[in-house]
Scaffold this active site. Structure first.
Site, short mmCIF file in Angstrom:
data_model
loop_
_atom_site.label_atom_id
_atom_site.label_comp_id
_atom_site.label_asym_id
_atom_site.label_seq_id
_atom_site.Cartn_x
_atom_site.Cartn_y
_atom_site.Cartn_z
CE LYS A 136 -16.66 -20.51 55.36
NZ LYS A 136 -16.31 -21.95 55.26
NE ARG A 161 -13.64 -18.36 55.24
CZ ARG A 161 -13.46 -18.01 56.50
NH1 ARG A 161 -13.49 -16.71 56.83
NH2 ARG A 161 -13.27 -18.91 57.45
CG HIS A 175 -10.07 -21.25 49.54
ND1 HIS A 175 -10.66 -20.20 50.20
CD2 HIS A 175 -9.92 -22.23 50.47
CE1 HIS A 175 -10.89 -20.53 51.46
NE2 HIS A 175 -10.44 -21.76 51.65
CG HIS A 207 -9.49 -21.66 60.69
ND1 HIS A 207 -8.28 -22.22 60.35
CD2 HIS A 207 -10.14 -21.42 59.51
CE1 HIS A 207 -8.20 -22.32 59.04
NE2 HIS A 207 -9.31 -21.84 58.51
NE ARG A 254 -9.40 -18.88 54.33
CZ ARG A 254 -9.60 -18.30 55.51
NH1 ARG A 254 -9.23 -17.04 55.67
NH2 ARG A 254 -10.15 -18.96 56.51
CE1 TYR A 309 -4.18 -23.83 54.93
CE2 TYR A 309 -5.29 -23.50 57.02
CZ TYR A 309 -5.30 -23.45 55.64
OH TYR A 309 -6.43 -23.04 54.98
#
Length: 311
Positions: A186, A163, A254, A280, A257, A289
């Site tokens: 995150k 990110r 983004h 994730h 990514r 994806y």
């Protein structure tokens, strides 16, 4: 909840909550601004709805009908389902904090459902567009160290799947890059990502040209005046590049990514491994994806297979 806590006003409790988010949870200024906007909207609604500035005692007596009236008012104001869901999440987080801090308990909020959201589809750039973006970075007439910096940042997004905040959060302590990088993503969840030789070489070239020293505790990527490079600068870089190359507005930082993930899948990458590389928490998040790649392959099939052509 003690009688004295009942009189705690909305403004005071909101300020305490935002201070908690900034001090204890260390949320970014941008995220804090979003929380404040959402809570300001909720507070303004309560003022009109109740006819007076609310306190915690008022919040404890709100019904599910009151919360739904607030959401209906926000819909009429033009909020999208996604923005409304974010606002509701902000209010839920505030009530959870108020329960811990002051004993505020209002079970009615748990009866309010969040708006249904359609799953957004990632819009990665193509492999050719990614190559062009990286090549064009050095053709803009910028000082050599800035061109090298910009290329290194974009390569971290496309080559490592970082990110923007993760790339810009790297410090001198992370340099020189080895075969892997330890990334705090995150929720402070740490992951290990491989570093391609091209990424390491781009970072080394930037450091060799940068007029500012690489300091252990300072940001690795510097702005023109020596401060930490900001996300807005990277967004403006991509805006300039896509304008030069005639790419769609979806060609954002983004999107690089997203391209990292979809291009890995297209070349046989394992979905669960890509989940770990992206950081994730859920495989279902990474699954989008695979959906994008399947849709792309079906479009190629429909356009190329003789039996798929109409007429």
């Amino acid at each position: 909840m003690a009688a004295s806590d009942l009189k705690t006003g909305w403004a005071e409790s909101q300020s305490a909550f935002l201070a908690h988010l900034a001090g204890e949870r260390r949320l970014s200024p941008r995220t804090l601004d979003a929380y404040q906007r959402d809570l300001d909207g909720f507070g303004n609604f309560l003022f009109d709805h109740l006819g007076a500035p609310p306190d915690l005692g008022d919040l404890a007596t709100l019904t599910s009908r009151d919360f739904r009236a607030w959401m209906a008012e926000r819909r009429r104001a033009g909020l999208s389902a996604r923005s409304l869901a974010r606002s509701l999440s902000a209010v839920r987080t505030f009530f959870a904090y108020a329960k811990r801090r002051w004993g505020l308990d209002n079970p009615a909020l748990s009866l309010v459902e969040s708006p249904k959201l359609g799953r957004s589809t990632p819009k990665p750039v193509s492999e050719e567009a990614a190559r062009q973006l990286l090549e064009e970075t050095g053709a803009r007439g910028k000082p050599d160290w800035i061109s090298a910096r910009d290329e290194a940042v974009l390569l971290l997004l496309y080559g490592c799947g970082l990110r923007v905040s993760e790339a810009l959060g790297l410090t001198g302590e992370d340099y020189p890059f080895g075969d892997t990088l330890r990334i705090a993503g995150k929720g402070n969840k740490t992951r290990i990502v491989p570093v391609l030789p091209a990424v390491a070489e781009a970072a080394a070239r930037y450091v060799s040209l940068c007029p500012y020293p690489t300091e252990r505790e300072a940001a690795l990527f510097r702005g023109a005046r020596g401060g930490a490079l900001g996300a807005r600068s990277v967004q403006m870089l991509m805006q300039d590049l896509r304008g030069r190359l005639g790419l769609a507005e979806t060609a954002t930082p983004h999107a690089l990514r997203h391209a990292f993930a979809t291009h890995l899948l297209a070349h046989g990458g394992d979905l669960r491994a890509i989940q770990e590389l992206l950081g994730h928490a859920s495989l279902s998040t990474t699954q989008i994806y695979a959906d994008v790649e399947s849709a792309r392959l079906m479009a190629i099939y429909d356009g190329a297979h003789p039996r798929a052509r109409k007429g």
